[in-house]
Design an enzyme around this catalytic site. Structure first.
Site, PDB file in Angstrom:
ATOM      1  CE  LYS A 205      -0.998 -55.800  20.956  1.00 28.24           C
ATOM      2  NZ  LYS A 205       0.004 -55.028  21.013  1.00 28.24           N
TER       3      LYS A 205
ATOM      4  N   GLY B 201       9.343 -60.055  21.582  1.00 29.43           N
ATOM      5  CA  GLY B 201       8.344 -61.674  21.244  1.00 29.43           C
ATOM      6  C   GLY B 201       8.702 -61.449  19.554  1.00 29.43           C
TER       7      GLY B 201
ATOM      8  N   GLY C 148       7.590 -64.996  18.102  1.00 27.09           N
ATOM      9  CA  GLY C 148       6.301 -64.495  17.145  1.00 27.09           C
ATOM     10  C   GLY C 148       5.869 -64.528  16.393  1.00 27.09           C
TER      11      GLY C 148
ATOM     12  CE1 TYR D  52      -5.777 -58.307  19.985  1.00 30.42           C
ATOM     13  CE2 TYR D  52      -3.505 -58.160  21.708  1.00 30.42           C
ATOM     14  CZ  TYR D  52      -4.723 -58.322  19.982  1.00 30.42           C
ATOM     15  OH  TYR D  52      -3.619 -58.152  18.786  1.00 30.42           O
TER      16      TYR D  52
ATOM     17  CG  ASN E 269       8.227 -62.089  31.403  1.00 26.92           C
ATOM     18  OD1 ASN E 269       7.628 -61.121  31.079  1.00 26.92           O
ATOM     19  ND2 ASN E 269       7.493 -63.207  32.520  1.00 26.92           N
ATOM     20  CB  ILE E 270       8.693 -57.905  28.047  1.00 33.61           C
ATOM     21  CG1 ILE E 270       6.663 -58.622  28.253  1.00 33.61           C
ATOM     22  CG2 ILE E 270       9.195 -58.020  26.958  1.00 33.61           C
ATOM     23  CD1 ILE E 270       6.439 -57.208  27.493  1.00 33.61           C
TER      24      ILE E 270
ATOM     25  CG  ASP F 240       9.646 -64.836  22.159  1.00 32.88           C
ATOM     26  OD1 ASP F 240       9.343 -64.641  21.501  1.00 32.88           O
ATOM     27  OD2 ASP F 240       9.388 -65.162  22.554  1.00 32.88           O
TER      28      ASP F 240
HETATM   29  C1  AKB Z   1      -6.086 -61.295  17.581  1.00 36.86           C
HETATM   30  O1  AKB Z   1      -6.728 -62.425  17.296  1.00 36.86           O
HETATM   31  O2  AKB Z   1      -6.673 -61.998  18.637  1.00 36.86           O
HETATM   32  C2  AKB Z   1      -4.932 -60.590  17.209  1.00 36.86           C
HETATM   33  C3  AKB Z   1      -5.606 -59.956  16.850  1.00 36.86           C
HETATM   34  C4  AKB Z   1      -6.817 -59.740  15.474  1.00 36.86           C
HETATM   35  O3  AKB Z   1      -5.332 -58.871  17.147  1.00 36.86           O
HETATM   36  N1  AKB Z   1      -4.524 -61.910  15.833  1.00 36.86           N
END
Ligand code: AKB
Length: 348
Positions: free
Chosen positions: A158, A10, A13, A154, A54-55, A35
């Site tokens: 994480k 990445g 980014g 997301y 691509n990863i 990336d």
């Molecule tokens: C997002 O907004 O998704 C990121 C984060 C807060 O990890 N910037």
């Protein structure tokens, strides 16, 4: 003795570009990048080798590992929270399966080197899930183990990858013959919203901060997608990169965990707007809250307790809210956009 090789995923980014500049300036590593999009020439010249790919492509990752004795991985590639809500399946594939491919490659490389590959992983404030605005205000600065109930794909990604990294570091194939082989050394930071003077993020829900600032510098009106009272912690991008590099260099024996909160300043959207207007008089900033994106930001804590990072490896941000704007964001952005606002009593 040739310099150790660092792999940055990445790299194109927000964090990646600033990290490439920092690693080049420090001159202690040779950098290889991967990336989806080809690296801009300005950054390509800072690297030993750059790969567009691509990863999710395990063959590509194995080829990169075969050509370069990688000793450190900064795994920055991810689909952020808003983008992830538009395509949760893709977010899972990139954020989890892609990360697993990188962990597998780093684990194999640790076995080949006979010592742990250090694996730096940016986690996020998104792993938290505050149940209400009232609880959020009452909780204030949350610790790593509090409220780990994310409401976005997301955030789920994480949080799971934090646990994957801990597993690879402490328990990988604990039953098999590899139980004594060198395991990788996973180190993760939970970042707040990040604000860069160089780039504007895409696909995030904390983006309202940087978007507001860059729109004012471009003399464009900005309609904020959260309400003025929405409050989360932020960090200036140089501090985010400094924290990654400092954690990389930290003595493993002094690290009490594999995951750390890091924060810098907790502000509301209204406070950011006021500060932006002071530097760019006439900035047209309005608020038109999007219900879902507001709910996501409201589920994130007002701030994070980063005591452990300060105690274990000396984390200390250089920029609080005022210094971030006065000494980094405004001067750099004005230079970047050549936008010198008209003289005004309110200008700083
Ligand atoms: C997002 O907004 O998704 C990121 C984060 C807060 O990890 N910037």
């Amino acid at each position: 003795m040739s310099k150790p090789v660092v792999l940055v995923t990445g790299a194109n980014g927000e964090i990646g570009r600033t990290l490439l500049q920092r690693l080049h300036a420090e001159g202690r590593y040779r950098v290889v990048t991967v990336d989806l999009t080809p690296l801009a020439e300005k950054y390509r010249s800072l690297c030993l080798e750059t790969y567009a790919g691509n990863i999710m492509d395990r063959y590509l990752l194995d080829q990169i590992a075969a050509h370069h004795d990688i000793e450190v991985v900064f795994h920055l590639a991810a689909l952020l929270s808003t983008r992830g809500e538009r395509d949760p399946e893709l977010a899972h594939q990139v954020n989890v399966e892609g990360t697993l491919h990188l962990l597998r490659m780093a684990q194999n490389q640790s076995g080949r080197l006979g010592r742990p590959v250090r694996f730096l992983f940016p986690s996020s404030i998104a792993v938290y899930g505050m149940p209400s605005i009232q609880e959020k205000a009452k909780a204030g600065r949350v610790r790593e183990e509090d409220w780990n109930v994310p409401i976005t794909m997301y955030g789920c990604n994480k949080l799971y990858c934090e646990h994957l990294g801990r597993y690879f570091t402490r328990y990988f194939r604990q039953l098999g013959a590899l139980a004594t082989a060198a395991r990788l050394d996973f180190r993760s930071l939970r970042f707040p919203g990040l604000i860069s003077a160089e780039t504007v993020p895409t696909g995030g829900t904390s983006d309202f901060g940087p978007e507001m600032l860059h729109a004012a510098a471009r003399k464009q009106p900005y309609e904020c997608f959260v309400g003025p009272e929405a409050k989360i912690p932020f960090m200036a991008m140089p501090d985010a990169v400094s924290a990654l590099v400092r954690l990389l260099e930290a003595d493993r024996a002094k690290l009490t965990d594999t995951v750390y909160n890091v924060s810098a300043f907790s502000v509301s959207a209204a406070e950011i707007a006021e500060r932006v207007r002071a530097s760019f008089p006439g900035a047209q900033i309005s608020f038109a809250p999007d219900a879902v994106r507001s709910k996501i930001v409201d589920s994130w804590p007002e701030d994070m307790d980063d005591t452990r990072a300060r105690n274990d490896w000396g984390y200390a941000p250089a920029f609080d809210f005022e210094r971030a704007f006065d000494e980094y964001l405004i001067p750099t952005i004005r230079e970047r956009y050549n936008s010198v606002p008209p003289p005004s009593a309110g200008a700083r």
